[in-house]
Design a protein around this motif. Structure first.
Motif, PDB file in Angstrom:
ATOM      1  N   VAL A 164       2.316  -2.132   7.850  1.00 24.86           N
ATOM      2  CA  VAL A 164       1.742  -1.409   6.493  1.00 24.86           C
ATOM      3  C   VAL A 164       0.383  -1.207   6.405  1.00 24.86           C
ATOM      4  CG1 VAL A 164       1.879  -2.170   4.120  1.00 24.86           C
ATOM      5  CG2 VAL A 164       3.716  -2.757   5.208  1.00 24.86           C
ATOM      6  N   LEU A 165       0.340   0.005   5.765  1.00 25.51           N
ATOM      7  CA  LEU A 165      -1.049   0.512   5.797  1.00 25.51           C
ATOM      8  C   LEU A 165      -2.009  -0.076   4.438  1.00 25.51           C
ATOM      9  CD1 LEU A 165      -0.686   4.289   6.827  1.00 25.51           C
ATOM     10  CD2 LEU A 165      -1.435   2.273   8.303  1.00 25.51           C
ATOM     11  N   THR A 166      -3.188  -0.395   4.592  1.00 28.29           N
ATOM     12  CA  THR A 166      -3.885  -0.767   3.379  1.00 28.29           C
ATOM     13  C   THR A 166      -4.245   0.176   2.536  1.00 28.29           C
ATOM     14  OG1 THR A 166      -5.326  -2.473   5.069  1.00 28.29           O
ATOM     15  CG2 THR A 166      -6.298  -1.713   2.737  1.00 28.29           C
ATOM     16  N   ILE A 167      -4.091   1.346   2.660  1.00 32.12           N
ATOM     17  CA  ILE A 167      -4.291   2.451   1.756  1.00 32.12           C
ATOM     18  C   ILE A 167      -2.976   2.654   0.905  1.00 32.12           C
ATOM     19  CG2 ILE A 167      -3.274   4.454   3.223  1.00 32.12           C
ATOM     20  CD1 ILE A 167      -5.567   6.180   2.151  1.00 32.12           C
ATOM     21  N   ASP A 168      -1.804   2.182   1.565  1.00 28.63           N
ATOM     22  CA  ASP A 168      -0.856   2.294   0.668  1.00 28.63           C
ATOM     23  C   ASP A 168      -0.554   1.235  -0.267  1.00 28.63           C
ATOM     24  OD1 ASP A 168       0.298   4.714   1.651  1.00 28.63           O
ATOM     25  OD2 ASP A 168       0.947   3.856   3.642  1.00 28.63           O
ATOM     26  N   LEU A 169      -0.985   0.108   0.289  1.00 27.55           N
ATOM     27  CA  LEU A 169      -1.108  -1.196  -0.622  1.00 27.55           C
ATOM     28  C   LEU A 169      -2.173  -1.006  -1.675  1.00 27.55           C
ATOM     29  CD1 LEU A 169      -1.394  -4.002   2.286  1.00 27.55           C
ATOM     30  CD2 LEU A 169       0.513  -3.467   0.760  1.00 27.55           C
TER      31      LEU A 169
END
Length: 231
Positions: A164-169
């Motif tokens: 999971v990408l930090t930017i999406d979180l």
């Protein structure tokens, strides 16, 4: 006691064994979709009548807003909660695109919140449950289910181990899907430790099984004319 999902736990265990095996990607996707079909209304999945239909089809609108016992929520809250989390995790974290929820859905459902409902007090849950447009909430849940099916069909074997990408979180937080309150923000840390396979094994499957089991238990409690905490 199990009230919902006979056999789904066993299917989920099998899915967890094969989901990261690149040679079994087709089998894993079919198994996921089989489980998923039993966690949404049959009109969404194009399948025969299932346990979700049995739960929802004869519920009276007031029964969506009953809190059976002191540590319970309501059926309206649960459906909002599971739909919201599936929308956020499948669309924003797995597919890396925008969520379905927007201002139009917010207006249609007649709600003020945009997050998963984790931080709501009992009073707030009751107000939410009496205020939300049940028909439109079910339409939103159906739309989320349809979107998940499309996402799964487009996944490739190499996607399963993608982190999971930090930017999406951060996009989830910025969009109001999760708030900075401690009972909400922890979700980002929880999801952030997972790969795509880990997401598939929790929010749109196991998480839903547990919550729908609660709803079936509550419905039985309500129909048995037992003492009700709040309505």
């Amino acid at each position: 006691m199990k009230y919902f999902g006979e056999g789904l736990s066993e299917k989920h265990k099998e899915l967890s064994k094969i989901i990261r095996n690149k040679d079994k990607i087709s089998q894993a996707k079919l198994l996921f979709l089989d489980i998923h079909a039993n966690l949404h209304l049959s009109e969404t999945e194009g399948t025969i009548q299932n346990e979700v239909d049995n739960l929802i089809r004869d519920l009276k609108e007031n029964e969506y807003a009953i809190m059976p016992k002191t540590k319970d929520e309501t059926i309206a809250w649960v459906i909002w909660h599971i739909a919201r989390i599936e929308d956020l995790t499948m669309n924003m974290l797995v597919a890396e695109k925008n969520q379905l929820f927007n201002e139009e859905w917010k207006s249609r459902m007649n709600i003020s919140i945009t997050d998963t409902g984790n931080t709501l007090t009992d009073d707030e849950i009751m107000y939410f449950s009496h205020s939300i447009n049940i028909k439109e909430m079910l339409c939103y849940w159906n739309a989320v289910g349809e979107s998940t099916k499309e996402i799964i069909n487009n996944l490739q074997a190499e996607d399963m181990k993608r982190k999971v990408l930090t930017i999406d979180l951060e996009r989830i937080l910025d969009s109001g899907g999760v708030t900075k309150q401690k009972d909400s923000i922890w979700l980002l840390d929880f999801w952030g430790k997972k790969d795509v396979a880990g997401i598939l094994l929790m929010p749109p499957t196991r998480h839903v099984i547990m919550h729908l089991n609660d709803c079936c238990k509550w419905k039985e409690h309500i129909r048995a004319d037992k003492k009700i905490y709040r309505c």
